[in-house]
Design a protein around this motif. Structure first.
Motif, PDB file in Angstrom:
ATOM      1  N   PHE A 469      42.134  40.887  59.423  1.00  0.00           N
ATOM      2  CA  PHE A 469      41.790  42.055  58.600  1.00  0.00           C
ATOM      3  C   PHE A 469      40.299  42.295  58.766  1.00  0.00           C
ATOM      4  O   PHE A 469      39.502  41.349  58.654  1.00  0.00           O
ATOM      5  N   ILE A 470      39.926  43.543  59.050  1.00  0.00           N
ATOM      6  CA  ILE A 470      38.492  43.825  59.167  1.00  0.00           C
ATOM      7  C   ILE A 470      38.105  45.055  58.341  1.00  0.00           C
ATOM      8  O   ILE A 470      38.923  45.945  58.111  1.00  0.00           O
ATOM      9  N   GLY A 471      36.851  45.072  57.907  1.00  0.00           N
ATOM     10  CA  GLY A 471      36.335  46.216  57.148  1.00  0.00           C
ATOM     11  C   GLY A 471      34.863  45.994  56.902  1.00  0.00           C
ATOM     12  O   GLY A 471      34.369  44.862  56.996  1.00  0.00           O
ATOM     13  N   ARG A 472      34.160  47.074  56.630  1.00  0.00           N
ATOM     14  CA  ARG A 472      32.722  46.968  56.333  1.00  0.00           C
ATOM     15  C   ARG A 472      32.440  47.346  54.887  1.00  0.00           C
ATOM     16  O   ARG A 472      33.219  48.061  54.261  1.00  0.00           O
ATOM     17  N   GLN A 473      31.335  46.881  54.386  1.00  0.00           N
ATOM     18  CA  GLN A 473      30.881  47.237  53.032  1.00  0.00           C
ATOM     19  C   GLN A 473      31.996  47.054  52.004  1.00  0.00           C
ATOM     20  O   GLN A 473      32.547  45.990  51.902  1.00  0.00           O
ATOM     21  N   HIS A 474      32.341  48.129  51.301  1.00  0.00           N
ATOM     22  CA  HIS A 474      33.265  47.993  50.171  1.00  0.00           C
ATOM     23  C   HIS A 474      34.713  47.806  50.624  1.00  0.00           C
ATOM     24  O   HIS A 474      35.575  47.490  49.822  1.00  0.00           O
ATOM     25  N   ASP A 475      34.970  47.997  51.911  1.00  0.00           N
ATOM     26  CA  ASP A 475      36.314  47.703  52.432  1.00  0.00           C
ATOM     27  C   ASP A 475      36.515  46.200  52.617  1.00  0.00           C
ATOM     28  O   ASP A 475      37.647  45.726  52.669  1.00  0.00           O
ATOM     29  N   TYR A 476      35.422  45.466  52.736  1.00  0.00           N
ATOM     30  CA  TYR A 476      35.559  44.038  53.065  1.00  0.00           C
ATOM     31  C   TYR A 476      36.277  43.216  51.996  1.00  0.00           C
ATOM     32  O   TYR A 476      37.221  42.476  52.306  1.00  0.00           O
ATOM     33  N   PRO A 477      35.897  43.337  50.698  1.00  0.00           N
ATOM     34  CA  PRO A 477      36.645  42.541  49.704  1.00  0.00           C
ATOM     35  C   PRO A 477      38.130  42.886  49.670  1.00  0.00           C
ATOM     36  O   PRO A 477      38.963  42.030  49.352  1.00  0.00           O
ATOM     37  N   VAL A 478      38.463  44.112  50.015  1.00  0.00           N
ATOM     38  CA  VAL A 478      39.886  44.498  50.036  1.00  0.00           C
ATOM     39  C   VAL A 478      40.570  43.838  51.238  1.00  0.00           C
ATOM     40  O   VAL A 478      41.735  43.436  51.168  1.00  0.00           O
ATOM     41  N   ALA A 479      39.810  43.719  52.327  1.00  0.00           N
ATOM     42  CA  ALA A 479      40.350  43.010  53.498  1.00  0.00           C
ATOM     43  C   ALA A 479      40.643  41.557  53.118  1.00  0.00           C
ATOM     44  O   ALA A 479      41.680  40.990  53.507  1.00  0.00           O
ATOM     45  N   LEU A 480      39.742  40.960  52.337  1.00  0.00           N
ATOM     46  CA  LEU A 480      39.964  39.571  51.885  1.00  0.00           C
ATOM     47  C   LEU A 480      41.256  39.470  51.078  1.00  0.00           C
ATOM     48  O   LEU A 480      42.071  38.573  51.266  1.00  0.00           O
ATOM     49  N   GLU A 481      41.450  40.420  50.181  1.00  0.00           N
ATOM     50  CA  GLU A 481      42.624  40.389  49.320  1.00  0.00           C
ATOM     51  C   GLU A 481      43.902  40.661  50.138  1.00  0.00           C
ATOM     52  O   GLU A 481      44.930  40.004  49.927  1.00  0.00           O
ATOM     53  N   GLY A 482      43.809  41.584  51.079  1.00  0.00           N
ATOM     54  CA  GLY A 482      44.973  41.862  51.935  1.00  0.00           C
ATOM     55  C   GLY A 482      45.374  40.646  52.732  1.00  0.00           C
ATOM     56  O   GLY A 482      46.565  40.310  52.873  1.00  0.00           O
ATOM     57  N   SER A 483      44.380  39.931  53.231  1.00  0.00           N
ATOM     58  CA  SER A 483      44.682  38.748  54.047  1.00  0.00           C
ATOM     59  C   SER A 483      45.247  37.626  53.165  1.00  0.00           C
ATOM     60  O   SER A 483      46.159  36.901  53.570  1.00  0.00           O
ATOM     61  N   LEU A 484      44.759  37.516  51.924  1.00  0.00           N
ATOM     62  CA  LEU A 484      45.310  36.509  51.003  1.00  0.00           C
ATOM     63  C   LEU A 484      46.776  36.820  50.715  1.00  0.00           C
ATOM     64  O   LEU A 484      47.639  35.931  50.749  1.00  0.00           O
ATOM     65  N   SER A 566      36.546  58.204  44.622  1.00  0.00           N
ATOM     66  CA  SER A 566      35.315  57.451  44.317  1.00  0.00           C
ATOM     67  C   SER A 566      35.434  56.035  44.869  1.00  0.00           C
ATOM     68  O   SER A 566      36.481  55.399  44.736  1.00  0.00           O
ATOM     69  N   ARG A 567      34.322  55.573  45.413  1.00  0.00           N
ATOM     70  CA  ARG A 567      34.333  54.312  46.154  1.00  0.00           C
ATOM     71  C   ARG A 567      34.872  53.147  45.344  1.00  0.00           C
ATOM     72  O   ARG A 567      35.639  52.322  45.856  1.00  0.00           O
ATOM     73  N   CYS A 568      34.524  53.065  44.065  1.00  0.00           N
ATOM     74  CA  CYS A 568      34.928  51.882  43.303  1.00  0.00           C
ATOM     75  C   CYS A 568      36.440  51.827  43.088  1.00  0.00           C
ATOM     76  O   CYS A 568      36.981  50.747  42.806  1.00  0.00           O
ATOM     77  N   LEU A 569      37.129  52.949  43.219  1.00  0.00           N
ATOM     78  CA  LEU A 569      38.583  52.954  42.996  1.00  0.00           C
ATOM     79  C   LEU A 569      39.373  52.902  44.299  1.00  0.00           C
ATOM     80  O   LEU A 569      40.600  52.736  44.281  1.00  0.00           O
ATOM     81  N   MET A 570      38.679  53.055  45.422  1.00  0.00           N
ATOM     82  CA  MET A 570      39.370  53.054  46.724  1.00  0.00           C
ATOM     83  C   MET A 570      40.197  51.780  46.952  1.00  0.00           C
ATOM     84  O   MET A 570      41.314  51.850  47.480  1.00  0.00           O
ATOM     85  N   PRO A 571      39.692  50.598  46.522  1.00  0.00           N
ATOM     86  CA  PRO A 571      40.498  49.378  46.759  1.00  0.00           C
ATOM     87  C   PRO A 571      41.913  49.476  46.190  1.00  0.00           C
ATOM     88  O   PRO A 571      42.844  48.886  46.728  1.00  0.00           O
ATOM     89  N   VAL A 572      42.066  50.231  45.106  1.00  0.00           N
ATOM     90  CA  VAL A 572      43.391  50.329  44.463  1.00  0.00           C
ATOM     91  C   VAL A 572      44.389  50.956  45.436  1.00  0.00           C
ATOM     92  O   VAL A 572      45.508  50.464  45.606  1.00  0.00           O
ATOM     93  N   GLN A 573      43.966  52.054  46.077  1.00  0.00           N
ATOM     94  CA  GLN A 573      44.889  52.705  47.018  1.00  0.00           C
ATOM     95  C   GLN A 573      45.160  51.806  48.226  1.00  0.00           C
ATOM     96  O   GLN A 573      46.301  51.638  48.647  1.00  0.00           O
ATOM     97  N   ILE A 574      44.096  51.227  48.763  1.00  0.00           N
ATOM     98  CA  ILE A 574      44.260  50.441  50.006  1.00  0.00           C
ATOM     99  C   ILE A 574      45.185  49.254  49.760  1.00  0.00           C
ATOM    100  O   ILE A 574      46.100  48.976  50.535  1.00  0.00           O
ATOM    101  N   ILE A 575      44.951  48.559  48.643  1.00  0.00           N
ATOM    102  CA  ILE A 575      45.667  47.289  48.473  1.00  0.00           C
ATOM    103  C   ILE A 575      47.164  47.509  48.284  1.00  0.00           C
ATOM    104  O   ILE A 575      47.970  46.667  48.673  1.00  0.00           O
TER     105      ILE A 575
END
Ligand code: M6R
Length: 606
Positions: A469-484, A566-575
């Motif tokens: 899983f790869i991502g930059r900036q605010h995508d990165y913690p979501v990549a961590l969660e996706g990989s977990l 908004s950037r802070c809510l983007m992880p919700v959609q991605i995950i």
């Protein structure tokens, strides 16, 4: 992690005990056992493996006893085996007990008991408790409450204990320190369990035992004492959710059900948080913190909750000048963090019982820091320890793999950081963020419509053992969660990297057919991430790209586009996409999704 149930009353105990253990199966376990009490004898049955093995060994018709205890064990000291499973019984077979947690000073206590001639059957830390109780009860006090108080005051570590004896055949003694224990009662009797789902079918009021409390359960009565032996006032509360909410509701697994519950969970979490287009977290006013002088802010949690904390920390550091850190609870507690009365610590936990998180908040409090809990389970230890507690209203999360707890954490933390910034420097969010909060539940419903597409993509994993899983900036913690998520439920080895870091090493792992899940939802750095993806494609990778509707990308075979919000809510959609991906890969691999190997829902040991 381990599960405990106990019943005493006028009904047969075994059905309660077994249904309760079944309700706690999701927590993870490797062996199971029960003790039923007769006036003349204790009947104990234990097996290695699943509860079905225990059921097969028990003739339910034959067991009409009205008092008993049960346990599912998740091995810590000693291999999963029949001998190491609970209940553990004293040598004369008169006292039997089950235990959740870890006794840290068990070796010295064991030596003391060996010197006195006690013989041990198992490799567990638990067995010392029953022999110690035997020693104190039969040789010192002759009174079980006094004996138990003496014993619990000698134990170091964490424990929830449940004890029966032929000396008091219709009573159950329980004790709690740092491991949850919940009591209940109805017209037939009284009961206990280590987690609420086991009690829900039997009553809608519960009494969560507080730390350092013991209780005596009799058929008509419950009495609670502190570790000094003083009788305590009982604080009964409504059960946190009802029985229907804790069932699968037509889905193949709790994980899939909970993924689909996210729109509603987010709606519930936001209820009362946005009023007249303003975010409301009035609880923060209760903190004794001089906001303008805040020196540091920490987000502390484990696993998925930690990943939510990283996202929140990344956002908050953009809104104030105060240094912000996200630290796993297991590191925080041993890392000598800079803490004082001008620090704010935010502890995030679905269960509110995770041992490392609990230890971390105790440390923060000891150093006078202000503490906020972001918790899902009402009445849990973290709710009582934090100065103020904010609830994610996800409802019961039964699946070991956390899904709706994460998205509700992201939502609530997003509200929280805005309020923190407002208190520190008067920050006001853009109206677009308020609009996005309001639309989020519908947006998640739209993301869920990608389910069949994601299911199809999961076919790419058929013969695969690895994914990146790869991502930059605010995508990165979501990549961590996706990989977990992927590794937890499908056992596919998965790593997450900052996209720009790939060429500094990990790219050596990319070969023909390697799967890369790339997140490029951050306009500012999307083009850079796309270049990193190209580098993997050039080495034969198969890329699943998640991006937004507005970011320009061309020529990718597998792309899913999300609305830019908004950037802070983007992880919700991605995950939500990544949760579905992990789920369907696990289906393809034939994994037991709700009971992933070696994992426990609530990690109540260090
Ligand atoms: O109950 P908590 O949120 O404190 O649990 C923390 C972690 O143990 C938990 O998130 C774990 O990582 C999950 N299995 C993730 O799916």
């Amino acid at each position: 992690m381990c599960g405990i149930t106990g019943y005493t009353g006028r009904s047969v105990a075994l059905p309660f005990i077994m249904q309760g253990l079944e309700k706690l199966e999701y927590r993870g376990y490797d062996s199971a056992g029960v003790t039923l009490v007769d006036k003349s004898d204790l009947f104990t049955c234990k097996v290695s493996g699943r509860l079905d093995n225990l059921k097969a060994k028990l003739d339910e018709e034959a067991h009409q006893q009205t008092c008993g205890i049960g346990h599912t064990r998740w091995a810590t000291h000693g291999v999963p085996s029949q001998l190491n499973s609970h209940p553990h019984t004293n040598s004369s077979g008169t006292i039997s007990l089950v235990h959740n947690g870890i006794i840290e000073n068990y070796l010295s206590l064991k030596q003391e008991l060996l010197n006195k001639g006690y013989v041990f059957q198992s490799e567990t830390d638990t067995e010392i408790i029953v022999h110690l109780l035997d020693d104190v009860y039969y040789h010192e006090t002759g009174d079980m409450l006094q004996a138990l108080l003496k014993v619990v005051n000698r134990l170091k570590g964490s424990f929830a204990l449940c004890i029966v004896s032929k000396e008091f055949p219709d009573q159950i003694y329980v004790a709690k320190k740092e491991s949850p224990m919940i009591l209940g009662k109805n017209e037939t009797g009284t009961f206990c369990a280590s987690d609420a789902p086991a009690l829900l079918a039997y009553g809608d009021q519960i009494l969560p035992l507080k730390d350092k409390e013991v209780a005596i359960l009799s058929p008509d009565d419950i009495r609670v004492f502190n570790f000094k032996g003083e009788e305590m006032k009982q604080e009964w509360i409504a059960a946190p959710y009802n029985i229907q909410a804790a069932q699968k509701g037509g889905y193949d697994s709790f994980m899939l059900k909970e993924i689909h519950e996210q729109p509603r969970a987010i709606r519930e979490t936001l209820r009362g948080r946005i009023i007249n287009d303003e975010i409301e977290i009035n609880e923060l006013n209760e903190l004794d913190l001089d906001w303008k002088k805040t020196e540091r802010i920490y987000f502390v949690a484990c696993g998925t909750a930690y990943h939510a904390g990283i996202s929140a920390a990344k956002e908050l550091e953009k809104l104030t000048d105060v240094p912000v850190y996200a630290i796993p609870a297991s590191e925080f507690r041993y890392g000598d963090p800079y803490l004082n009365g001008r620090c704010l610590c935010i502890f995030i936990s679905q269960s509110g019982e995770t041992a490392d998180t609990i230890a971390a908040i105790k440390l923060a409090k000891q150093k006078q820091a202000s503490t906020v809990g972001v918790v899902n389970v009402l009445g849990s230890s973290l709710t009582r320890l934090s100065d103020v507690c904010l609830y994610t209203c996800a409802g019961p999360e039964i699946s070991v793999a956390s899904t709706k707890a994460y998205t509700t954490q992201i939502v609530l933390l997003s509200c929280l950081i805005i309020k923190i910034a407002e208190k520190i420097n008067g920050y006001k969010p853009d109206i677009q963020l308020i609009i996005d909060f309001k639309e989020l539940p519908e947006l998640v419903e739209k993301v869920l419509k990608h389910e069949s597409q994601v299911k199809e993509l999961s076919g790419l994993f058929k013969d695969k053992k690895d994914a990146y899983f790869i991502g930059r900036q605010h995508d990165y913690p979501v990549a961590l969660e996706g990989s977990l998520k992927l590794k937890e439920v499908s056992y596919v080895h998965a790593d997450a990297y900052y996209a720009g870091e790939l060429k500094h090493g990990p790219i050596a792992l990319i070969e023909d057919g390697t799967i890369v899940i790339a997140l490029a939802t951050q306009e500012k750095v999307a083009a850079k991430t796309i270049s990193n993806i190209q580098e993997t494609l050039a080495r034969g990778s198969k890329v699943i790209l998640i991006t937004t509707e507005s970011i320009e990308v061309d020529g990718f075979e597998y792309v899913i586009r999300l609305k830019e919000i908004s950037r802070c809510l983007m992880p919700v959609q991605i995950i939500v996409l990544l949760q579905l991906l992990a789920y369907y890969v696990a289906v393809i691999k034939g994994c037991d999704i709700d009971k992933p190997r070696n994992l426990a829902k609530s990690v109540t040991v260090e």
